[in-house]
Design a protein around this motif. Structure first.
Motif, PDB file in Angstrom:
ATOM      1  N   ASP A 142       7.965  80.470 105.333  1.00 43.04           N
ATOM      2  CA  ASP A 142       9.325  80.835 104.684  1.00 43.04           C
ATOM      3  C   ASP A 142      10.765  79.476 105.629  1.00 43.04           C
ATOM      4  OD1 ASP A 142      13.096  81.444 105.629  1.00 43.04           O
ATOM      5  OD2 ASP A 142      12.007  84.216 106.402  1.00 43.04           O
ATOM      6  N   CYS A 143      11.427  79.336 104.380  1.00 43.81           N
ATOM      7  CA  CYS A 143      11.570  77.823 104.483  1.00 43.81           C
ATOM      8  C   CYS A 143      13.552  78.221 105.235  1.00 43.81           C
ATOM      9  CB  CYS A 143      12.041  77.252 103.403  1.00 43.81           C
ATOM     10  SG  CYS A 143       9.929  76.802 102.948  1.00 43.81           S
ATOM     11  N   GLY A 144      13.828  79.466 104.916  1.00 41.33           N
ATOM     12  CA  GLY A 144      15.421  79.634 105.547  1.00 41.33           C
ATOM     13  C   GLY A 144      16.016  79.293 104.100  1.00 41.33           C
ATOM     14  N   GLU A 145      17.720  80.246 104.526  1.00 46.78           N
ATOM     15  CA  GLU A 145      18.597  79.453 103.308  1.00 46.78           C
ATOM     16  C   GLU A 145      18.778  78.549 103.634  1.00 46.78           C
ATOM     17  OE1 GLU A 145      21.701  82.246 104.756  1.00 46.78           O
ATOM     18  OE2 GLU A 145      20.555  83.847 104.274  1.00 46.78           O
ATOM     19  N   GLN A 146      18.738  77.912 101.405  1.00 47.85           N
ATOM     20  CA  GLN A 146      18.872  77.180 101.145  1.00 47.85           C
ATOM     21  C   GLN A 146      20.141  77.286 100.421  1.00 47.85           C
ATOM     22  OE1 GLN A 146      17.731  73.588 102.014  1.00 47.85           O
ATOM     23  NE2 GLN A 146      15.976  75.390 103.195  1.00 47.85           N
ATOM     24  N   THR A 147      20.879  76.241 100.620  1.00 46.48           N
ATOM     25  CA  THR A 147      22.465  75.830  99.609  1.00 46.48           C
ATOM     26  C   THR A 147      22.133  74.933  97.923  1.00 46.48           C
ATOM     27  OG1 THR A 147      24.283  76.152 101.474  1.00 46.48           O
ATOM     28  CG2 THR A 147      25.277  74.901  98.839  1.00 46.48           C
ATOM     29  N   VAL A 148      22.142  75.881  97.736  1.00 49.06           N
ATOM     30  CA  VAL A 148      21.871  75.250  95.576  1.00 49.06           C
ATOM     31  C   VAL A 148      23.030  75.492  95.299  1.00 49.06           C
ATOM     32  CG1 VAL A 148      19.202  76.007  95.778  1.00 49.06           C
ATOM     33  CG2 VAL A 148      21.016  76.976  95.028  1.00 49.06           C
ATOM     34  N   LYS A 149      23.155  73.946  94.057  1.00 49.59           N
ATOM     35  CA  LYS A 149      24.306  73.576  93.203  1.00 49.59           C
ATOM     36  C   LYS A 149      23.796  74.322  92.513  1.00 49.59           C
ATOM     37  CE  LYS A 149      24.993  70.197  89.952  1.00 49.59           C
ATOM     38  NZ  LYS A 149      24.870  68.882  89.165  1.00 49.59           N
ATOM     39  N   ASN A 150      25.936  74.903  92.138  1.00 47.35           N
ATOM     40  CA  ASN A 150      26.159  75.891  91.146  1.00 47.35           C
ATOM     41  C   ASN A 150      26.310  77.556  91.339  1.00 47.35           C
ATOM     42  OD1 ASN A 150      27.057  74.071  89.852  1.00 47.35           O
ATOM     43  ND2 ASN A 150      25.530  74.081  88.647  1.00 47.35           N
ATOM     44  N   ILE A 151      25.232  77.643  93.121  1.00 48.36           N
ATOM     45  CA  ILE A 151      24.792  79.400  93.189  1.00 48.36           C
ATOM     46  C   ILE A 151      26.010  79.387  94.455  1.00 48.36           C
ATOM     47  CG2 ILE A 151      23.685  80.767  94.031  1.00 48.36           C
ATOM     48  CD1 ILE A 151      23.146  79.716  91.020  1.00 48.36           C
ATOM     49  N   THR A 152      26.508  80.328  94.399  1.00 50.34           N
ATOM     50  CA  THR A 152      27.310  80.425  95.380  1.00 50.34           C
ATOM     51  C   THR A 152      27.432  81.088  96.844  1.00 50.34           C
ATOM     52  OG1 THR A 152      27.819  82.970  94.680  1.00 50.34           O
ATOM     53  CG2 THR A 152      29.187  81.309  93.567  1.00 50.34           C
ATOM     54  N   GLU A 153      25.842  82.269  96.972  1.00 50.91           N
ATOM     55  CA  GLU A 153      25.428  82.476  98.230  1.00 50.91           C
ATOM     56  C   GLU A 153      24.134  81.308  98.109  1.00 50.91           C
ATOM     57  OE1 GLU A 153      26.996  84.632 100.182  1.00 50.91           O
ATOM     58  OE2 GLU A 153      28.809  84.848  98.750  1.00 50.91           O
ATOM     59  N   PRO A 154      24.183  81.363  99.158  1.00 48.67           N
ATOM     60  CA  PRO A 154      22.805  80.800  99.893  1.00 48.67           C
ATOM     61  C   PRO A 154      21.658  81.563  98.959  1.00 48.67           C
ATOM     62  CG  PRO A 154      24.445  80.897 101.797  1.00 48.67           C
ATOM     63  CD  PRO A 154      24.770  81.609 100.623  1.00 48.67           C
ATOM     64  N   VAL A 155      20.895  81.323  99.395  1.00 48.39           N
ATOM     65  CA  VAL A 155      18.961  81.398  98.101  1.00 48.39           C
ATOM     66  C   VAL A 155      17.939  81.170  99.972  1.00 48.39           C
ATOM     67  CG1 VAL A 155      17.510  81.385  96.411  1.00 48.39           C
ATOM     68  CG2 VAL A 155      19.747  81.069  95.975  1.00 48.39           C
ATOM     69  N   ARG A 156      17.395  81.778 100.179  1.00 47.45           N
ATOM     70  CA  ARG A 156      16.250  82.007 100.949  1.00 47.45           C
ATOM     71  C   ARG A 156      15.332  81.794 100.398  1.00 47.45           C
ATOM     72  NH1 ARG A 156      14.874  86.249 106.067  1.00 47.45           N
ATOM     73  NH2 ARG A 156      13.558  84.962 106.747  1.00 47.45           N
ATOM     74  N   VAL A 157      14.426  80.962 100.623  1.00 43.89           N
ATOM     75  CA  VAL A 157      14.098  80.464  99.600  1.00 43.89           C
ATOM     76  C   VAL A 157      12.258  79.896 100.479  1.00 43.89           C
ATOM     77  CG1 VAL A 157      12.224  77.977  99.046  1.00 43.89           C
ATOM     78  CG2 VAL A 157      15.259  78.401  98.555  1.00 43.89           C
ATOM     79  N   PHE A 158      10.589  80.717 100.283  1.00 43.86           N
ATOM     80  CA  PHE A 158       9.598  80.729 100.573  1.00 43.86           C
ATOM     81  C   PHE A 158       8.727  79.968 100.342  1.00 43.86           C
ATOM     82  CE2 PHE A 158      11.791  84.566 102.066  1.00 43.86           C
ATOM     83  CZ  PHE A 158      10.911  84.871 103.129  1.00 43.86           C
TER      84      PHE A 158
END
Length: 586
Positions: A142-158
């Motif tokens: 689990d790498c936690g939630e990440q804020t990514v370009k042009n996506i409104t909600e943070p994405v949880r990344v694994f």
């Protein structure tokens, strides 16, 4: 799935040629693993890859296998020059356009995940991790939630642990095929030491004869000429050749032809470690050339399989041509009959064959090749009734004169089943399916590892609506010749097998691949029109039909109906209806 090569610009600046070669190999790995896991490649622009899958499990399995295989393919390169990819996988909705492209948040999130992955690694979203948990043999960090370009909600990344080592490939990749059970061998193009570039055809012909002789034995798996010849004129790494073709042994050599004298040298190398197993030199006259080929073949066999039965060796012996000039002309004709040859090259090949038969009217191999050449003219859309009649005559005479040569049996058998003419749906001439199947069955019993035998078997099986059998033959042909420049013909064959089996979605996926990779191959566009029509997507079939007509301007519904070889009348009828609806002239 979204992927791109890490540090691609730097790699190109260091060694452009090696980087392009590595990218080509990687693309083959991507395509093979994506398709084997129920996926479809959408785009391969530059150093990036975009694909969609039927299942989340398939996407992750493919991603892991790709990383493992790409890493294996680059293991011989220095660490700072190895090509590694970042891969991102997300489960979400996408919108597909009529031309097959996709877009939407699902695509965007996969692309952002790819940017967060380590080189050689795979990053996935929470939706993927949830969908595949317990179904894929790997773990997730689990790498936690990440804020990514042009996506409104943070994405949880694994991050997928292991970088691909945990999961084996489900199907051998085209870039790195698995070793077959039989002793496997690739015969590389022999160097022409004659001092005359015009003699290349003679050196190439020697290689063709040796490949054919070895493949005649059921005890060897031999890579087809079409794939081994992609290395012609290049400095090769034997270990790399072994990996790319999936073989244990590699034969290389040279031919020197001076006047009436011939010298052939050869050396057999174990690909994995570069160990030289055997090397020798063979001298003789042109009249001895068939004996020299036999001696080389026997030496190779004895070096690899010293206990090979004498009967197998006898079976591989070359039958001498009665006229050496006719034999020479047949060697010159071979390149023009290869998949992907131009119309001019095919016409020249047919001219060589006719001249060979003038010199030796009972040269059965030349007749079988002639039957195949006339069949190609019809398939390419510029043949006529004379091609049907002449091709059938050649096939009949070849089979009457030879019943123990798999190459002759397969070419002539395909001609018997494919050449013909109908009027108002009634057979007037040709389309002799039973005789064609008997010839193909005989060829398969003699030499199942010959590329031409498997290709012809696939075509005849499709023509008589045995789709599953056809698919097996075409897949075998692709394995025999994994780097074939004419790969489009074999891939179209797999689509045709799906089409006659009623698997229209899979036929369309194949057609889309062919159109993307081989845009000038009219058979791919023909397959796409019919597959789309069968799926009820006639509006999408219309632009495909227009492209087909650009490539084959003589193609009409009535002409296709009259020469279409397919045995099932309903199949022919539906194809005609689809072509008409898509705008093909009557």
């Amino acid at each position: 799935m979204a992927a791109d090569a890490a540090g691609y610009s730097r790699l190109m600046a260091v060694d452009e040629r090696a980087t392009v070669a590595a990218l080509d190999t990687a693309r083959a790995v991507f395509r093979s693993q994506i398709e084997s896991c129920q996926g479809r490649v959408i785009d391969m622009a530059g150093d990036s890859v975009l694909a969609v899958f039927e299942t989340a499990t398939g996407a992750v399995t493919a991603a892991l296998a790709i990383q493992r295989l790409v890493d294996a393919c680059g293991e011989s390169a220095p660490e700072d020059r190895r090509m590694r990819f970042r891969i991102g996988v997300h489960l979400g909705d996408v919108i597909e356009k009529a031309d097959g492209t996709v877009y939407g948040d699902g695509v965007n999130i996969a692309a952002r995940l790819q940017g967060l992955a380590e080189p050689g690694g795979v990053s996935v979203s929470e939706s993927i991790r949830t969908a595949v948990k317990g179904k894929v043999d790997t773990s997730f960090e689990d790498c936690g939630e990440q804020t990514v370009k042009n996506i409104t909600e943070p994405v949880r990344v694994f991050r997928v642990a292991g970088g691909g080592a945990a999961v084996p490939a489900t199907v051998p990749a085209r870039g790195a095929p698995a070793l077959p059970d039989l002793p496997s061998l690739a015969v590389l193009p022999f160097s022409n030491l004659s001092g005359d570039p015009e003699q290349d055809y003679f050196a190439d012909g020697m290689v063709e004869e040796i490949i054919t002789a070895l493949a005649r034995m059921g005890a060897f798996f031999v890579i087809a000429r079409n794939s081994s010849f992609v290395y012609k004129g290049k400095a090769v790494d034997i270990k790399q050749v072994g990996r790319e073709l999936g073989v244990r042994y590699v034969l290389e050599g040279s031919v020197r032809k001076s006047g009436n004298r011939v010298r052939i040298t050869g050396q057999l190398i174990e690909a994995e470690n570069g160990h030289h197993i055997w090397a020798d030199r063979f001298d003789g006259t042109l009249e001895d050339v068939f004996e020299l080929q036999d001696r080389i073949t026997e030496s190779i066999v004895c070096a690899i399989e010293p206990n090979m039965r004498r009967a197998e060796l006898e079976r591989a012996r070359v039958k001498p041509a009665a006229n050496l000039q006719a034999y020479d002309l047949v060697l010159r004709a071979l390149p023009g009959l290869m998949p992907g040859s131009t119309i001019a090259a095919k016409d020249e090949a047919l001219s060589f064959i006719r001249r060979a038969l003038e010199m030796d009217p009972r040269y059965s191999l030349a007749k079988a090749m002639g039957a195949f050449a006339h069949l190609q003219r019809l398939a390419d859309g510029f043949g006529n009734a004379d091609d049907v009649k002449t091709g059938l005559r050649y096939a009949d005479e070849a089979l009457a004169e030879s019943n123990d040569n798999a190459g002759i049996l397969s070419c002539a058998g395909l001609a018997l089943g494919s050449l013909g003419y109908r009027a108002l749906g009634i057979r007037v001439l040709g389309f002799r399916y039973d005789e064609a199947e008997r010839a193909i069955e005989r060829a398969l019993s003699l030499s199942p590892n010959l590329l031409m035998v498997q290709f012809c078997a696939g075509m005849i099986s499709s023509i008589v609506s045995k789709g599953d059998a056809a698919l097996g033959h075409f897949e075998r042909a692709i394995r025999i010749s994994p780097l074939d420049p004419g790969m489009g013909a074999y891939v179209v064959g797999t689509g045709l097998a799906h089409l006659v089996s009623g698997r229209f979605d899979q036929a369309l996926a194949v057609a889309q691949r062919v159109v993307q990779e081989y845009p000038g191959f009219s058979s791919g566009h023909r397959l796409m029109v019919v597959a789309l029509g069968r799926l009820g997507r006639i509006e999408e079939a219309k632009p495909a039909a227009q492209r087909l007509l650009e490539l084959a301007p003589n193609f009409t519904v009535s002409r296709n109906q009259s020469v279409s070889p397919f045995k099932d009348p309903e199949f022919r009828k539906r194809a005609a209806e689809i072509f008409r609806a898509a705008g093909v002239p009557k």
